[in-house]
Design a protein around this motif. Structure first.
Motif, PDB file in Angstrom:
ATOM      1  N   ARG A 262     -48.426 -27.655 -48.190  1.00 19.78           N
ATOM      2  CA  ARG A 262     -49.065 -27.747 -49.408  1.00 19.78           C
ATOM      3  C   ARG A 262     -48.986 -26.416 -50.178  1.00 19.78           C
ATOM      4  O   ARG A 262     -48.619 -26.295 -51.584  1.00 19.78           O
TER       5      ARG A 262
ATOM      6  N   ILE B 156     -45.745 -35.405 -47.543  1.00 16.27           N
ATOM      7  CA  ILE B 156     -47.159 -34.987 -47.904  1.00 16.27           C
ATOM      8  C   ILE B 156     -48.094 -36.411 -48.278  1.00 16.27           C
ATOM      9  O   ILE B 156     -49.066 -36.315 -47.727  1.00 16.27           O
ATOM     10  N   MET B 157     -47.366 -37.068 -48.946  1.00 12.63           N
ATOM     11  CA  MET B 157     -48.273 -38.201 -49.569  1.00 12.63           C
ATOM     12  C   MET B 157     -48.723 -39.000 -48.458  1.00 12.63           C
ATOM     13  O   MET B 157     -49.731 -39.656 -47.991  1.00 12.63           O
TER      14      MET B 157
ATOM     15  N   SER C 118     -38.529 -37.536 -50.323  1.00  7.89           N
ATOM     16  CA  SER C 118     -38.731 -36.205 -50.353  1.00  7.89           C
ATOM     17  C   SER C 118     -40.131 -35.577 -49.613  1.00  7.89           C
ATOM     18  O   SER C 118     -40.755 -36.303 -48.875  1.00  7.89           O
TER      19      SER C 118
ATOM     20  N   MET D 283     -45.617 -25.291 -51.003  1.00  5.46           N
ATOM     21  CA  MET D 283     -44.992 -26.280 -52.024  1.00  5.46           C
ATOM     22  C   MET D 283     -45.493 -25.795 -53.376  1.00  5.46           C
ATOM     23  O   MET D 283     -45.037 -25.621 -54.557  1.00  5.46           O
ATOM     24  N   GLU D 284     -46.819 -25.158 -53.344  1.00  2.59           N
ATOM     25  CA  GLU D 284     -47.685 -24.884 -54.520  1.00  2.59           C
ATOM     26  C   GLU D 284     -47.636 -23.376 -54.663  1.00  2.59           C
ATOM     27  O   GLU D 284     -48.161 -22.775 -55.715  1.00  2.59           O
TER      28      GLU D 284
ATOM     29  N   GLU E 268     -42.240 -34.100 -50.473  1.00  2.00           N
ATOM     30  CA  GLU E 268     -43.634 -34.724 -51.454  1.00  2.00           C
ATOM     31  C   GLU E 268     -43.908 -35.962 -50.894  1.00  2.00           C
ATOM     32  O   GLU E 268     -45.154 -36.384 -50.834  1.00  2.00           O
ATOM     33  N   ASP E 269     -43.014 -36.714 -50.691  1.00  3.37           N
ATOM     34  CA  ASP E 269     -43.287 -38.076 -50.074  1.00  3.37           C
ATOM     35  C   ASP E 269     -44.132 -38.188 -48.787  1.00  3.37           C
ATOM     36  O   ASP E 269     -44.779 -38.968 -48.361  1.00  3.37           O
TER      37      ASP E 269
END
Ligand code: NI
Length: 171
Positions: A163, A125-126, A120, A166-167, A122-123
């Protein structure tokens, strides 16, 4: 062109460019860059690629000393393995590989990789946090550090922006 091949050709070009500025052995660099990911899909890919490269070069009649120099470059190029590059050529190969992981290209590669594996946003971003945003501080040569400045800045800006979105901090 499969995207791994185009990674290899970018790494080769940038390694040679850095190598010229840093007065490195360009033949060692060229061969190392070409073979640095031959076993890309495997666990411990740096070491496995180095072993495979050694075999290929032996079969093609390269001299022992040259082969060992290439072996050292490839076996130490990876972010995840803790063997440190000791020769100038090994440092340059490692830098070139890292430069291809930041900037706009780095972002594109991270999403292509994630897409292939069903990961994803998110992945990704990590992955920026745990690896890509740290790379600029892990470079060895002055020439690479200079190239990295702009690429890092762009990566950081993209990271902050995605980010925010996303937020929902941008709405
Ligand atoms: Ni690579």
């Amino acid at each position: 062109m499969p995207h791994d091949d185009d990674h290899v050709s970018r790494v080769k070009r940038i390694a040679l460019m850095i190598g010229e500025k840093e007065n490195a052995d360009l033949k060692v660099l060229e061969v190392s860059a070409e073979l640095h990911d031959v076993e890309r899909e495997k666990e411990d890919h740096a070491l496995r690629s180095a072993e495979k490269a050694r075999k290929i070069l032996e079969e093609n009649g390269f001299e022992r000393h040259f082969i060992e120099r290439v072996y050292h470059c490839i076996s130490t190029h990876s972010f995840s393995e803790d063997k440190k590059p000791e020769t100038l050529e090994a440092k340059i190969l490692s830098d070139a590989d890292r430069l291809d992981a930041i900037g706009a290209i780095g972002i594109a590669r991270a999403f292509m990789y994630a897409g292939e594996r069903g990961l994803s946003i998110e992945d990704v971003i990590m992955h920026f946090e745990t690896k890509l945003l740290r790379l600029k501080d892990l470079l060895h040569t002055e020439t690479a550090r200079k190239i990295a400045e702009k690429r890092h800045r762009f990566l950081l800006e993209f990271y902050k922006r995605i980010r925010e979105e996303m937020e929902l901090k941008d709405v």
